[in-house]
Design a protein around this motif. Structure first.
Motif, PDB file in Angstrom:
ATOM      1  N   ARG A   6       0.838  -1.206   0.000  1.00 20.69           N
ATOM      2  CA  ARG A   6       0.000   0.000   0.000  1.00 20.69           C
ATOM      3  C   ARG A   6       0.872   1.255   0.000  1.00 20.69           C
ATOM      4  N   HIS A   7       1.918   1.250   0.838  1.00 24.41           N
ATOM      5  CA  HIS A   7       2.849   2.384   0.857  1.00 24.41           C
ATOM      6  C   HIS A   7       3.522   2.538  -0.504  1.00 24.41           C
ATOM      7  N   GLN A   8       3.990   1.434  -1.055  1.00 23.08           N
ATOM      8  CA  GLN A   8       4.698   1.471  -2.340  1.00 23.08           C
ATOM      9  C   GLN A   8       3.839   2.090  -3.428  1.00 23.08           C
ATOM     10  N   GLU A   9       2.622   1.626  -3.562  1.00 20.42           N
ATOM     11  CA  GLU A   9       1.724   2.109  -4.607  1.00 20.42           C
ATOM     12  C   GLU A   9       1.400   3.586  -4.409  1.00 20.42           C
ATOM     13  N   HIS A  10       1.097   3.958  -3.195  1.00 23.16           N
ATOM     14  CA  HIS A  10       0.755   5.336  -2.842  1.00 23.16           C
ATOM     15  C   HIS A  10       1.911   6.289  -3.181  1.00 23.16           C
ATOM     16  N   ILE A  11       3.106   5.911  -2.791  1.00 22.98           N
ATOM     17  CA  ILE A  11       4.298   6.733  -3.025  1.00 22.98           C
ATOM     18  C   ILE A  11       4.627   6.790  -4.509  1.00 22.98           C
ATOM     19  N   ALA A  12       4.653   5.643  -5.162  1.00 19.04           N
ATOM     20  CA  ALA A  12       5.011   5.594  -6.581  1.00 19.04           C
ATOM     21  C   ALA A  12       4.054   6.428  -7.430  1.00 19.04           C
ATOM     22  N   GLN A  13       2.755   6.314  -7.186  1.00 20.73           N
ATOM     23  CA  GLN A  13       1.780   7.073  -7.970  1.00 20.73           C
ATOM     24  C   GLN A  13       2.001   8.574  -7.826  1.00 20.73           C
ATOM     25  N   ALA A  14       2.308   9.032  -6.622  1.00 18.92           N
ATOM     26  CA  ALA A  14       2.542  10.463  -6.402  1.00 18.92           C
ATOM     27  C   ALA A  14       3.837  10.916  -7.063  1.00 18.92           C
TER      28      ALA A  14
ATOM     29  N   LEU B 188      12.438   5.760   3.379  1.00 15.76           N
ATOM     30  CA  LEU B 188      11.397   6.153   4.328  1.00 15.76           C
ATOM     31  C   LEU B 188      11.427   5.196   5.511  1.00 15.76           C
ATOM     32  N   ASP B 189      11.517   5.745   6.693  1.00 15.68           N
ATOM     33  CA  ASP B 189      11.507   4.963   7.919  1.00 15.68           C
ATOM     34  C   ASP B 189      10.049   4.739   8.335  1.00 15.68           C
ATOM     35  N   LEU B 190       9.588   3.502   8.221  1.00 20.04           N
ATOM     36  CA  LEU B 190       8.209   3.163   8.575  1.00 20.04           C
ATOM     37  C   LEU B 190       8.148   2.246   9.793  1.00 20.04           C
ATOM     38  N   ARG B 191       9.221   2.227  10.570  1.00 22.22           N
ATOM     39  CA  ARG B 191       9.269   1.354  11.757  1.00 22.22           C
ATOM     40  C   ARG B 191       8.275   1.835  12.810  1.00 22.22           C
ATOM     41  N   GLU B 192       7.535   0.882  13.371  1.00 22.36           N
ATOM     42  CA  GLU B 192       6.616   1.145  14.475  1.00 22.36           C
ATOM     43  C   GLU B 192       6.568  -0.076  15.375  1.00 22.36           C
ATOM     44  N   ASN B 193       6.493   0.142  16.649  1.00 27.29           N
ATOM     45  CA  ASN B 193       6.321  -0.935  17.625  1.00 27.29           C
ATOM     46  C   ASN B 193       7.299  -2.089  17.434  1.00 27.29           C
TER      47      ASN B 193
ATOM     48  N   GLY C  68       8.934  -2.874  14.742  1.00 27.50           N
ATOM     49  CA  GLY C  68       8.999  -3.362  13.363  1.00 27.50           C
ATOM     50  C   GLY C  68      10.276  -2.912  12.670  1.00 27.50           C
ATOM     51  N   LYS C  69      10.490  -3.414  11.465  1.00 25.36           N
ATOM     52  CA  LYS C  69      11.700  -3.113  10.709  1.00 25.36           C
ATOM     53  C   LYS C  69      11.403  -2.548   9.330  1.00 25.36           C
ATOM     54  N   LEU C  70      10.128  -2.255   9.025  1.00 30.38           N
ATOM     55  CA  LEU C  70       9.723  -1.861   7.688  1.00 30.38           C
ATOM     56  C   LEU C  70      10.286  -0.499   7.278  1.00 30.38           C
ATOM     57  N   CYS C  71      10.792  -0.449   6.066  1.00 31.76           N
ATOM     58  CA  CYS C  71      11.147   0.814   5.439  1.00 31.76           C
ATOM     59  C   CYS C  71      10.921   0.651   3.933  1.00 31.76           C
ATOM     60  N   GLU C  72      10.883   1.764   3.262  1.00 31.84           N
ATOM     61  CA  GLU C  72      10.750   1.763   1.805  1.00 31.84           C
ATOM     62  C   GLU C  72      11.945   2.503   1.226  1.00 31.84           C
ATOM     63  N   ALA C  73      12.432   2.023   0.110  1.00 26.62           N
ATOM     64  CA  ALA C  73      13.506   2.686  -0.621  1.00 26.62           C
ATOM     65  C   ALA C  73      12.937   3.070  -1.972  1.00 26.62           C
TER      66      ALA C  73
ATOM     67  N   THR D 131      10.114   6.003 -14.844  1.00 25.82           N
ATOM     68  CA  THR D 131      10.819   4.821 -14.344  1.00 25.82           C
ATOM     69  C   THR D 131      10.971   4.846 -12.823  1.00 25.82           C
ATOM     70  N   THR D 132      10.090   5.566 -12.140  1.00 27.80           N
ATOM     71  CA  THR D 132      10.092   5.620 -10.678  1.00 27.80           C
ATOM     72  C   THR D 132       9.900   4.219 -10.106  1.00 27.80           C
ATOM     73  N   GLU D 133      10.667   3.906  -9.068  1.00 25.16           N
ATOM     74  CA  GLU D 133      10.565   2.616  -8.391  1.00 25.16           C
ATOM     75  C   GLU D 133      10.512   2.839  -6.888  1.00 25.16           C
ATOM     76  N   VAL D 134       9.675   2.078  -6.202  1.00 23.47           N
ATOM     77  CA  VAL D 134       9.612   2.081  -4.746  1.00 23.47           C
ATOM     78  C   VAL D 134       9.577   0.623  -4.319  1.00 23.47           C
ATOM     79  N   TYR D 135      10.434   0.243  -3.395  1.00 21.91           N
ATOM     80  CA  TYR D 135      10.493  -1.146  -2.978  1.00 21.91           C
ATOM     81  C   TYR D 135      10.768  -1.249  -1.484  1.00 21.91           C
ATOM     82  N   THR D 136      10.472  -2.421  -0.942  1.00 20.72           N
ATOM     83  CA  THR D 136      10.590  -2.691   0.482  1.00 20.72           C
ATOM     84  C   THR D 136      12.039  -2.825   0.903  1.00 20.72           C
ATOM     85  N   CYS D 137      12.308  -2.334   2.104  1.00 23.39           N
ATOM     86  CA  CYS D 137      13.604  -2.580   2.716  1.00 23.39           C
ATOM     87  C   CYS D 137      13.373  -2.879   4.192  1.00 23.39           C
ATOM     88  N   ALA D 138      14.405  -3.317   4.863  1.00 28.51           N
ATOM     89  CA  ALA D 138      14.330  -3.590   6.296  1.00 28.51           C
ATOM     90  C   ALA D 138      15.372  -2.743   6.996  1.00 28.51           C
TER      91      ALA D 138
END
Length: 93
Positions: free
Chosen positions: A4-12, A52-57, A59-64, A71-78
């Motif tokens: 959801r984060h990836q799609e939202h960010i990439a579209q913008a 993007l630091d998306l860590r909460e509680n 967690g280790k989630l981040c997006e790069a 050719t914009t790309e957004v993908y998961t990172c830890a």
């Protein structure tokens, strides 16, 4: 959640002409991501890289991402679960 984060960010970011670090920051801010969650904004030719630091509680989630027009790309990172934001791994497509 990550998809959801990836799609939202990439579209913008696809709509950003000449994606400079300042324009990418403004776009991410407009999506609700505060400055303290945005890291590593770096011009790379005509594109901008970021994390993007998306860590909460514990967690280790981040997006790069690479804001680069069509050719914009957004993908998961830890990130490390605790302490300052540090990327552990990136899962590029």
């Amino acid at each position: 959640m990550s998809a959801r984060h990836q799609e939202h960010i990439a579209q913008a970011l696809l709509k950003v002409a000449e994606p400079t670090p300042a324009k990418v920051r403004r776009t991410l801010n407009s999506l609700g991501y505060p400055d303290e969650r945005i890291h590593g904004l770096k011009q790379d030719g005509k594109s901008t890289r970021f994390h993007l630091d998306l860590r909460e509680n514990g967690g280790k989630l981040c997006e790069a991402g690479l804001a680069a027009g069509e050719t914009t790309e957004v993908y998961t990172c830890a990130a490390l679960a605790a302490g300052p934001f540090t990327v552990k791994t990136e899962e590029q497509p």
